[in-house]
Scaffold this motif. Sequence first.
Motif, PDB file in Angstrom:
ATOM      1  N   VAL A  36       0.803  -1.380   0.051  1.00  9.45           N
ATOM      2  CA  VAL A  36      -0.039  -0.293  -0.020  1.00  9.45           C
ATOM      3  C   VAL A  36       0.739   1.280  -0.025  1.00  9.45           C
ATOM      4  O   VAL A  36       0.469   2.020  -0.901  1.00  9.45           O
ATOM      5  N   TYR A  39       2.436   1.691  -3.456  1.00  6.05           N
ATOM      6  CA  TYR A  39       1.340   2.113  -4.462  1.00  6.05           C
ATOM      7  C   TYR A  39       0.820   3.522  -4.206  1.00  6.05           C
ATOM      8  O   TYR A  39       1.080   4.443  -5.340  1.00  6.05           O
ATOM      9  N   ILE A  43       1.633   6.679  -6.762  1.00  9.73           N
ATOM     10  CA  ILE A  43       0.457   7.528  -7.430  1.00  9.73           C
ATOM     11  C   ILE A  43       0.860   8.957  -6.983  1.00  9.73           C
ATOM     12  O   ILE A  43       0.835   9.901  -7.798  1.00  9.73           O
TER      13      ILE A  43
ATOM     14  N   LEU B  51      -9.505   8.266  -8.877  1.00  5.95           N
ATOM     15  CA  LEU B  51      -8.663   7.581  -8.177  1.00  5.95           C
ATOM     16  C   LEU B  51      -9.185   6.104  -7.406  1.00  5.95           C
ATOM     17  O   LEU B  51      -8.536   5.290  -7.643  1.00  5.95           O
ATOM     18  N   ALA B  55      -7.528   2.762  -8.978  1.00 10.87           N
ATOM     19  CA  ALA B  55      -6.536   2.301  -8.060  1.00 10.87           C
ATOM     20  C   ALA B  55      -7.187   1.196  -6.998  1.00 10.87           C
ATOM     21  O   ALA B  55      -6.363   0.254  -6.808  1.00 10.87           O
ATOM     22  N   LEU B  58      -6.486  -2.513  -7.835  1.00 11.98           N
ATOM     23  CA  LEU B  58      -5.135  -3.164  -7.794  1.00 11.98           C
ATOM     24  C   LEU B  58      -4.757  -3.324  -6.230  1.00 11.98           C
ATOM     25  O   LEU B  58      -4.170  -4.355  -6.112  1.00 11.98           O
ATOM     26  N   PHE B  59      -5.184  -2.367  -5.268  1.00 13.02           N
ATOM     27  CA  PHE B  59      -5.051  -2.703  -3.903  1.00 13.02           C
ATOM     28  C   PHE B  59      -5.862  -3.878  -3.329  1.00 13.02           C
ATOM     29  O   PHE B  59      -5.178  -4.892  -2.682  1.00 13.02           O
TER      30      PHE B  59
END
Lengths: 47, 144
Positions: A36, A39, A43, B51, B55, B58-59
Amino acid sequence: MAAHIKSFFGSHSLAADNPVRHISLFIRLFFAAVAVTLYNLVILYAS
Amino acid sequence: MPRDLGSAFHYGRDVLFLVSSALYLTNRFFIKPHLSGHEYFFHGHFNDCLLVPAALPLFLGTYRALGLRAADIPPTWREVLAHVVLWSFFFEVLGPDWLHRGTADAWDVLCYAAGGLAAWLLWNRRTVANTYFKTSACERNMPQ
């Protein structure tokens, strides 16, 4: 504590075909936290 | 709330994820560089709205691979909300204050939340429709 975390993720029973099922919950949480963070940094710096 | 087990979530192959990612990258590399700095929406908020749909899969795919997610169900409201809170703190507090990257803006948080709500509704449209429109559908089928 572990039960609460599992409950939050909806992970009462792990999938039987999961290759990492033998690893303890907290080690998997550590890897999740690392992922996390990575990532989020990607971003943040890519945007 | 009963969950429709027939609607599997495909993480990196989810249609909403692919469309949102394409829009995110298009804005990042092709639209924003050609707009003036005074332009507000595409510079400041368009990607923030994308967002969650771009996103979160993927998390969640990572959590699934680590065995922290039990089933391939669409993202729940708790997962969406937790990540909106996480990203609001990371991108609006940690980023600007600690990493000196980005700007803190309350409107960004609103964009994360709005994008998250829209994405949640699209991902869970079957469950939402079954839950909130079941009564009227039953009434329609009732003999007069």
